[in-house]
Design a protein around this motif. Structure first.
Motif, PDB file in Angstrom:
ATOM      1  N   ALA A   1       0.980  -1.267   0.038  1.00 13.68           N
ATOM      2  CA  ALA A   1       0.035  -0.128  -0.159  1.00 13.68           C
ATOM      3  C   ALA A   1       0.950   1.410  -0.035  1.00 13.68           C
ATOM      4  O   ALA A   1       0.574   2.208  -0.739  1.00 13.68           O
ATOM      5  CB  ALA A   1      -0.804  -0.176   1.293  1.00 13.68           C
ATOM      6  N   ALA A   2       1.897   1.291   0.705  1.00 14.38           N
ATOM      7  CA  ALA A   2       2.840   2.404   0.928  1.00 14.38           C
ATOM      8  C   ALA A   2       3.432   2.724  -0.623  1.00 14.38           C
ATOM      9  O   ALA A   2       3.721   3.809  -1.059  1.00 14.38           O
ATOM     10  CB  ALA A   2       3.884   2.187   1.789  1.00 14.38           C
ATOM     11  N   PHE A   3       3.904   1.640  -1.299  1.00 13.66           N
ATOM     12  CA  PHE A   3       4.565   1.689  -2.546  1.00 13.66           C
ATOM     13  C   PHE A   3       3.238   2.123  -3.670  1.00 13.66           C
ATOM     14  O   PHE A   3       3.696   2.978  -4.547  1.00 13.66           O
ATOM     15  CB  PHE A   3       4.922   0.257  -3.109  1.00 13.66           C
ATOM     16  CG  PHE A   3       6.236   0.188  -2.610  1.00 13.66           C
ATOM     17  CD1 PHE A   3       6.784   0.776  -1.665  1.00 13.66           C
ATOM     18  CD2 PHE A   3       7.109  -0.824  -3.434  1.00 13.66           C
ATOM     19  CE1 PHE A   3       8.140   0.389  -1.217  1.00 13.66           C
ATOM     20  CE2 PHE A   3       8.391  -1.400  -2.750  1.00 13.66           C
ATOM     21  CZ  PHE A   3       8.788  -0.696  -1.773  1.00 13.66           C
TER      22      PHE A   3
ATOM     23  N   ALA B   1      -2.766  -0.002   6.377  1.00 13.11           N
ATOM     24  CA  ALA B   1      -2.582  -0.458   4.727  1.00 13.11           C
ATOM     25  C   ALA B   1      -4.127   0.092   3.954  1.00 13.11           C
ATOM     26  O   ALA B   1      -3.777   0.575   2.716  1.00 13.11           O
ATOM     27  CB  ALA B   1      -2.432  -1.846   4.644  1.00 13.11           C
ATOM     28  N   LEU B   2      -5.045  -0.221   4.668  1.00 11.31           N
ATOM     29  CA  LEU B   2      -6.308   0.015   4.233  1.00 11.31           C
ATOM     30  C   LEU B   2      -6.440   1.726   3.716  1.00 11.31           C
ATOM     31  O   LEU B   2      -7.010   2.139   2.904  1.00 11.31           O
ATOM     32  CB  LEU B   2      -7.499  -0.329   4.961  1.00 11.31           C
ATOM     33  CG  LEU B   2      -7.781  -1.917   4.781  1.00 11.31           C
ATOM     34  CD1 LEU B   2      -8.925  -2.229   5.973  1.00 11.31           C
ATOM     35  CD2 LEU B   2      -7.948  -2.337   3.490  1.00 11.31           C
ATOM     36  N   ALA B   3      -6.028   2.325   4.880  1.00  8.25           N
ATOM     37  CA  ALA B   3      -5.823   3.891   4.755  1.00  8.25           C
ATOM     38  C   ALA B   3      -5.043   4.300   3.663  1.00  8.25           C
ATOM     39  O   ALA B   3      -5.510   5.257   2.705  1.00  8.25           O
ATOM     40  CB  ALA B   3      -5.594   4.460   5.932  1.00  8.25           C
ATOM     41  N   LEU B   4      -3.845   3.861   3.413  1.00  7.18           N
ATOM     42  CA  LEU B   4      -3.038   4.140   2.178  1.00  7.18           C
ATOM     43  C   LEU B   4      -3.523   3.799   0.800  1.00  7.18           C
ATOM     44  O   LEU B   4      -3.620   4.438  -0.059  1.00  7.18           O
ATOM     45  CB  LEU B   4      -1.658   3.546   2.511  1.00  7.18           C
ATOM     46  CG  LEU B   4      -0.564   4.072   3.546  1.00  7.18           C
ATOM     47  CD1 LEU B   4       0.517   3.041   3.700  1.00  7.18           C
ATOM     48  CD2 LEU B   4      -0.391   5.370   2.982  1.00  7.18           C
TER      49      LEU B   4
ATOM     50  N   LEU C   1       3.168   7.118   7.610  1.00  9.56           N
ATOM     51  CA  LEU C   1       2.267   5.975   7.917  1.00  9.56           C
ATOM     52  C   LEU C   1       2.803   4.752   7.640  1.00  9.56           C
ATOM     53  O   LEU C   1       2.447   3.502   8.292  1.00  9.56           O
ATOM     54  CB  LEU C   1       1.216   6.268   6.549  1.00  9.56           C
ATOM     55  CG  LEU C   1       0.039   7.147   7.264  1.00  9.56           C
ATOM     56  CD1 LEU C   1      -0.755   7.170   5.669  1.00  9.56           C
ATOM     57  CD2 LEU C   1      -0.717   6.861   8.210  1.00  9.56           C
ATOM     58  N   ALA C   2       3.715   4.488   6.831  1.00 11.51           N
ATOM     59  CA  ALA C   2       4.640   3.336   6.744  1.00 11.51           C
ATOM     60  C   ALA C   2       5.334   2.844   7.906  1.00 11.51           C
ATOM     61  O   ALA C   2       5.509   1.548   8.356  1.00 11.51           O
ATOM     62  CB  ALA C   2       5.685   3.260   5.382  1.00 11.51           C
TER      63      ALA C   2
END
Length: 308
Positions: A7-9, A74-77, A188-189
């Motif tokens: 998700a961060a990527f 992860a869901l937020a990202l 966030l990560a």
């Protein structure tokens, strides 16, 4: 951990597709810098900003994510990145910062967590303040810069000076992109368990610039108002100073709002045509993106949080 990394990527790629245009869009749109060279500027200086920028922004974002599990981060990202990607498809320069904040609020509300509305209020006030400040700074830079250019009599030296100044303004803006927008993802990560993601995410963001940023660059560099080298430098430098000021206070503002404010404010000051219809549409997208990200994050967390 894997879902946070993916998700961060995705979010970093989405920032490259949208926000990088705000760092180099004026340079490309004014014809001073080519697209490939602009991608190189983003890759180098955004990475430097993420690695050595030492912004307090990532800490602010991490605080807002407190109470979320790695899966919920992860869901937020993912929600924020989806909102940014949709806007990029339309060529709209939105705020990835606002999308991330919206996703965090939606996630927290879905879980029944308390939201730090005081911090949110400070961030929102900065969103209104940054384009106004950038507009005034762009005008101030233009008024100082224009008389200095008149002293250069040799046309070749004049062109070379303008190109270098536009390049430096773009590099400064790309550095800010690393310390501000990329710091949002880094914060966030880290909250999701990733260690030292700075350089990796900056490079992924550069890939997003290469693959998906051209339409947003043209919106910034050509469609809002006509830009020559002088206006390009003044707008970019004024917006960069506004974002740097926010960085000092740890406020995650939008470089996009700053550059749009700088371009439209300076063009209006010079009496040039400003595409008001496009500006209204851009401002509407600034509202739609965080709402979409927040609603999507709320729904996804409600559906899947029990499994994390």
């Amino acid at each position: 951990m894997i879902e946070v990394t993916a998700a961060a990527f995705f979010m970093a790629w989405a920032i490259g597709a949208n926000d990088s245009a705000k760092a180099v869009g004026t340079a490309v749109g004014s014809g001073v810098v080519g697209f490939r060279r602009a991608v190189l500027i983003v890759a180098v200086f955004t990475t430097l900003g993420a690695v050595i920028g030492h912004s307090a922004v990532s800490g602010t974002i991490t605080e807002l994510a407190r109470g979320l599990s790695p899966g919920e981060v992860a869901l937020a990202l993912f929600s924020a990145a989806s909102a940014v990607t949709i806007a990029s498809l339309w060529g709209r320069p939105i705020s990835t910062t606002q999308s991330i904040i919206g996703a965090l609020i939606g996630s927290s509300l879905a879980l029944g967590l308390s939201v730090d509305w005081w911090t949110i209020g400070k961030i929102v006030s900065a969103w209104f303040f940054s384009p106004v400040l950038a507009s005034f700074l762009a005008i101030a830079v233009y008024r100082l810069y224009k008389p200095l250019l008149r002293r250069i009599k040799c046309l070749k030296n004049l062109e070379l000076t303008q190109k270098w100044l536009v390049f430096l303004a773009s590099a400064f803006s790309a550095f800010n992109l690393g310390t501000n927008e990329v710091s949002n993802v880094i914060g966030l990560a880290k909250a999701g368990g990733m260690s030292d993601p700075n350089a990796f995410l900056a490079l992924v963001m550069a890939f997003g610039t290469l693959t998906f940023s051209y339409e947003v660059m043209m919106t910034i560099g050509k469609d809002i108002a006509p830009l020559g080298p002088t206006s390009a430098f003044s707008s970019q430098f004024g917006a960069s100073i506004a974002v740097s000021t926010a960085n000092l206070f740890g406020l995650p503002v939008s470089s996009g709002q700053a550059i749009v404010g700088a371009i439209s404010g300076l063009s209006a000051y010079k009496g040039e045509h400003v595409n008001k219809k496009l500006l209204v549409d851009i401002v509407k997208s600034w509202v739609r993106a965080p709402l979409f990200a927040g609603i999507l994050a709320f729904l996804l967390v409600k559906l899947f949080s029990a499994g994390f």
